[in-house]
Design a protein around this motif. Structure first.
Motif, PDB file in Angstrom:
ATOM      1  N   GLU A  10       0.840  -1.189   0.000  1.00 10.66           N
ATOM      2  CA  GLU A  10       0.000   0.000   0.000  1.00 10.66           C
ATOM      3  C   GLU A  10       0.879   1.244   0.000  1.00 10.66           C
ATOM      4  N   MET A  11       0.502   2.241  -0.796  1.00 14.85           N
ATOM      5  CA  MET A  11       1.180   3.535  -0.727  1.00 14.85           C
ATOM      6  C   MET A  11       0.343   4.473   0.127  1.00 14.85           C
ATOM      7  N   VAL A  12       1.022   5.264   0.935  1.00 21.52           N
ATOM      8  CA  VAL A  12       0.341   6.154   1.862  1.00 21.52           C
ATOM      9  C   VAL A  12       0.915   7.557   1.692  1.00 21.52           C
ATOM     10  N   PHE A  13       0.042   8.541   1.558  1.00 15.47           N
ATOM     11  CA  PHE A  13       0.484   9.929   1.490  1.00 15.47           C
ATOM     12  C   PHE A  13      -0.647  10.831   1.970  1.00 15.47           C
ATOM     13  N   ARG A  14      -0.281  12.052   2.298  1.00 14.09           N
ATOM     14  CA  ARG A  14      -1.275  13.018   2.742  1.00 14.09           C
ATOM     15  C   ARG A  14      -1.566  13.994   1.611  1.00 14.09           C
ATOM     16  N   ALA A  15      -2.838  14.183   1.313  1.00 19.71           N
ATOM     17  CA  ALA A  15      -3.262  15.087   0.239  1.00 19.71           C
ATOM     18  C   ALA A  15      -3.271  16.508   0.791  1.00 19.71           C
ATOM     19  N   ASP A  16      -2.125  17.157   0.725  1.00 18.78           N
ATOM     20  CA  ASP A  16      -2.021  18.496   1.305  1.00 18.78           C
ATOM     21  C   ASP A  16      -1.944  19.595   0.260  1.00 18.78           C
ATOM     22  N   ARG A  17      -2.117  19.254  -1.029  1.00 18.96           N
ATOM     23  CA  ARG A  17      -2.079  20.257  -2.104  1.00 18.96           C
ATOM     24  C   ARG A  17      -3.400  20.219  -2.865  1.00 18.96           C
ATOM     25  N   CYS A  18      -4.110  21.338  -2.863  1.00 21.55           N
ATOM     26  CA  CYS A  18      -5.398  21.390  -3.550  1.00 21.55           C
ATOM     27  C   CYS A  18      -5.201  21.418  -5.062  1.00 21.55           C
ATOM     28  N   GLY A  19      -6.186  20.886  -5.778  1.00 21.10           N
ATOM     29  CA  GLY A  19      -6.136  20.928  -7.235  1.00 21.10           C
ATOM     30  C   GLY A  19      -6.325  19.552  -7.844  1.00 21.10           C
ATOM     31  N   LYS A  20      -6.034  19.489  -9.129  1.00 23.33           N
ATOM     32  CA  LYS A  20      -6.189  18.252  -9.893  1.00 23.33           C
ATOM     33  C   LYS A  20      -4.818  17.734 -10.294  1.00 23.33           C
ATOM     34  N   TYR A  21      -4.561  16.464  -9.990  1.00 22.14           N
ATOM     35  CA  TYR A  21      -3.287  15.823 -10.317  1.00 22.14           C
ATOM     36  C   TYR A  21      -3.576  14.507 -11.022  1.00 22.14           C
ATOM     37  N   ARG A  22      -2.754  14.204 -11.986  1.00 19.14           N
ATOM     38  CA  ARG A  22      -2.974  12.982 -12.760  1.00 19.14           C
ATOM     39  C   ARG A  22      -1.984  11.908 -12.349  1.00 19.14           C
ATOM     40  N   TYR A  23      -2.479  10.677 -12.311  1.00 22.34           N
ATOM     41  CA  TYR A  23      -1.557   9.553 -12.153  1.00 22.34           C
ATOM     42  C   TYR A  23      -1.450   8.864 -13.510  1.00 22.34           C
TER      43      TYR A  23
END
Length: 645
Positions: free
Chosen positions: A118-131
């Motif tokens: 599992e990858m874990v991160f905190r979504a601390d940047r607003c906006g749209k991001y692509r994977y």
């Protein structure tokens, strides 16, 4: 009556105050849009997602979280090895089919990959991001992506609010104008006189050939690479240079800053023109008779309808062209062959004028360019009996585009070959610098439809190639998937959307505008044609915004194929094994959003001028433009949603 009195009172306000008020409207709308409360719960949560990678999409294709959420993602592959690159978060992974674990690294702090569940991160940047997929997994690999939206999505909200503010500000300025804008003398800068050495350079017979020759060399290289190089698109120079680098340079730089200067360097008409002139560089003594014995193109086909249809034909198979080197090579050979064969029969650049699928949109968007070829003094041209610029003379060939350069008023069909500058006996032809979007008149239905076609196709491409919908990609990818039913749906969307749906909406808007304006001499057909210009700066902005991700995401592939053009393992420039990495891809919405908004500003600004040129009454001009302006704003908001929402 009250509206007219209010308009009269507003029109008495100084222009600088009205413009300042319009700016305030835009700012207030943008601020209000960003200040709206975010949907859903506001507290931070743990969000878990299982994402499955499969050619050529992720499932789910879109995940939405709130700022501050802890995001936990498990990855799996349903078919082949895939990659996973999360923009703006430094997360990269390899996903293997049939395995619970996947390899993960956090760049740049973690140089190596470690197996995790599992990858874990905190979504601390607003906006749209692509994977995105970071491992070549098949033909449509460069377009395999999903979307992470971190709410509140401030860039998208600000863009939508600003678009609404621009529309309201434009309405305010038009309503308060009280009459037609004061005529201003359009500025021009004579570049031939202003730039040292430019007059000498443009007068050289070898000037155009110096651009065509490298293009011929690249064309040969591309064809060799297409037929005999790697079949994997992102490892073959014909795909990375033609559909990524060339397209970006053409639509973002060459067109707005050079008009149809690409036509000067295009290698396709080279062999046919060589046959017609019997010269590579020099001018024959009988230059005025160079087209003797060649046929004229049929008058009923002397328009860009065939270009419109050929462009739509290529767009229909675009997913094949941008991923299959052999398909692109075959098309390039066919286009060069058609240009040559037609030159053996018909005079002038018949293929370029009436058949080339690229030439049609070049003619449309050249209207926006900041340069033009024009006569310096029209009186000198009126008194000239030589007409060498049109029919040829001792120093230059006649215009290969079948134009009379002395009467040029628009950029649409000038190929920027500079032959008229060489041929003019009075040295009266020049190249001017001018304001952006200086040409504003669309003269015929084929040109109006071209503006609509370009916007419709840009919407379809944004969904297909830049979107996260795997079903649409499968429909378009007919050569690999073989879903003919889906492909027919996809083709139907392109053709019906371009030739019927969007033109139908535009026609209804123009009919409503005429009805709002009331009785008058301007017909719905005239409004349809003239107001179609609103879609020209808007369409150019949309295509530029579409092209930005292509160059930012695929720049590594361009570098690699420059070193290894055929995908044979060469490393000519030391970049053949460069690792794929997007160039600031997480910031591309901050480029796309302003581009779209600038396009809307110019669209409404030029529409304002066109409206007052059609209607003497300020109220009728304002009312007639309202529906078309609304359509343009909705189109921009749709692009904003696709790119940033």
């Amino acid at each position: 009556m009250q509206n007219r009195k209010a308009s009269a009172r507003l029109s008495s306000i100084p222009n600088r105050v009205r413009r300042a008020a319009a700016l305030v409207i835009v700012v207030v709308c943008a601020v209000l849009a960003t200040a709206l409360p975010a949907p859903g719960p506001q507290e931070s949560r743990i969000r878990r997602f299982d994402i499955k990678a499969e050619q050529y999409a992720y499932d789910p294709p879109r995940i939405v979280v709130n700022r501050g959420d802890e995001v936990r993602i498990r990855l799996a592959s349903a078919d082949v090895v895939h990659g996973f690159f999360m923009e703006g978060h430094g997360l990269e992974a390899f996903i293997y089919p049939g395995r619970l674990l996947f390899n993960l690294r956090r760049a740049p702090s973690q140089p190596g990959y470690v197996p995790v569940e599992e990858m874990v991160f905190r979504a601390d940047r607003c906006g749209k991001y692509r994977y995105r997929c970071s491992v070549t997994c098949g033909t449509l690999h460069p377009f395999m992506q999903g979307e992470l939206v971190v709410e509140p999505n401030y860039p998208y909200r600000a863009g939508m609010g600003t678009a609404a503010g621009i529309l309201l500000a434009a309405f305010f300025l038009m309503f308060s104008a009280g009459g037609a804008p004061a005529p201003k003398k359009a500025w021009r800068v004579d570049l031939v006189r202003a730039v040292p050495g430019l007059a000498w350079l443009l007068g050289r017979r070898w000037f155009q050939f110096a651009f065509v020759l490298p293009g011929l060399g690249l064309l040969v290289l591309f064809v060799i690479a297409g037929f005999w190089g790697s079949p994997i698109g992102n490892r073959n120079i014909i795909i990375t240079f033609v559909w990524i680098l060339w397209w970006f340079l053409l639509i973002s730089l060459l067109l707005p800053f050079g008009a149809r200067i690409w036509c000067m360097a295009c290698p396709f008409p080279f062999f046919g023109e060589w046959f017609q002139r019997k010269r590579l560089i020099g001018v024959r003594a009988d230059a005025r008779t160079m087209w003797k014995g060649f046929k004229k193109w049929p008058g009923r086909l002397s328009n860009i309808w065939l270009q419109n249809l050929s462009f739509l034909g290529l767009c229909t198979i675009s997913a094949v062209l941008v991923t299959r080197p052999v398909a692109t090579a075959a098309v390039l050979v066919a286009l060069a062959g058609a240009a040559t064969v037609l030159a053996f029969v018909y005079r002038h650049r018949t293929f370029c004028n009436y058949l080339c699928p690229v030439s049609g949109f070049l003619s449309l968007y050249a209207m926006t360019a900041v340069v033009e070829v024009r006569p310096r003094e029209t009186d000198i041209c009126r008194s000239c009996r030589d007409r060498s610029c049109a029919v040829g003379g001792k120093r230059g060939w006649g215009c290969p585009w079948a134009l009379n350069p002395a009467r040029l008023r628009r950029n649409n069909y000038c190929g920027m070959c500079m032959e008229c500058i060489k041929a003019c006996p009075n040295a009266n032809m020049t190249v001017n610098l001018r304001p952006f979007c200086a040409d504003v008149e669309i003269k015929s239905a084929d040109e109006a439809w071209k503006a609509l076609i370009m916007v419709a196709v840009a919407l379809v491409y944004s969904v297909t190639l830049l979107g996260s919908w795997g079903t649409v990609k499968s429909w378009a990818n007919i050569s690999e998937v073989g879903d003919w039913r889906g492909f027919l749906i996809y083709a139907g969307i392109i053709w019906c959307g371009s030739l019927a749906i969007l033109p139908g909406i535009w026609a209804l808007a123009c009919a409503l505008g005429r009805r709002l304006a009331g009785p008058g001499a301007v017909s719905t057909g005239t409004l349809f044609r003239r107001y179609a210009y609103l879609l020209v700066p808007l369409g150019l902005a949309a295509w530029t915004a579409f092209s930005v991700p292509l160059i930012m995401v695929n720049w590594s592939y361009i570098q690699a194929t420059a070193s290894d053009p055929l995908g044979w393992g060469w490393n000519l420039l030391g970049m053949g094994r460069v690792e794929w990495k997007p160039v600031f891809a997480e910031y591309m919405v901050y480029v796309q959003i302003p581009l779209l908004l600038i396009g809307l500003v110019y669209s409404l600004k030029r529409g304002y001028a066109i409206a007052f040129s059609l209607w003497k009454d300020a109220r009728k001009a304002f009312l007639s433009l309202i529906p078309s302006a609304l359509v343009c704003t909705v189109v921009v908001m749709t692009f904003l949603t696709l790119f940033a929402g």
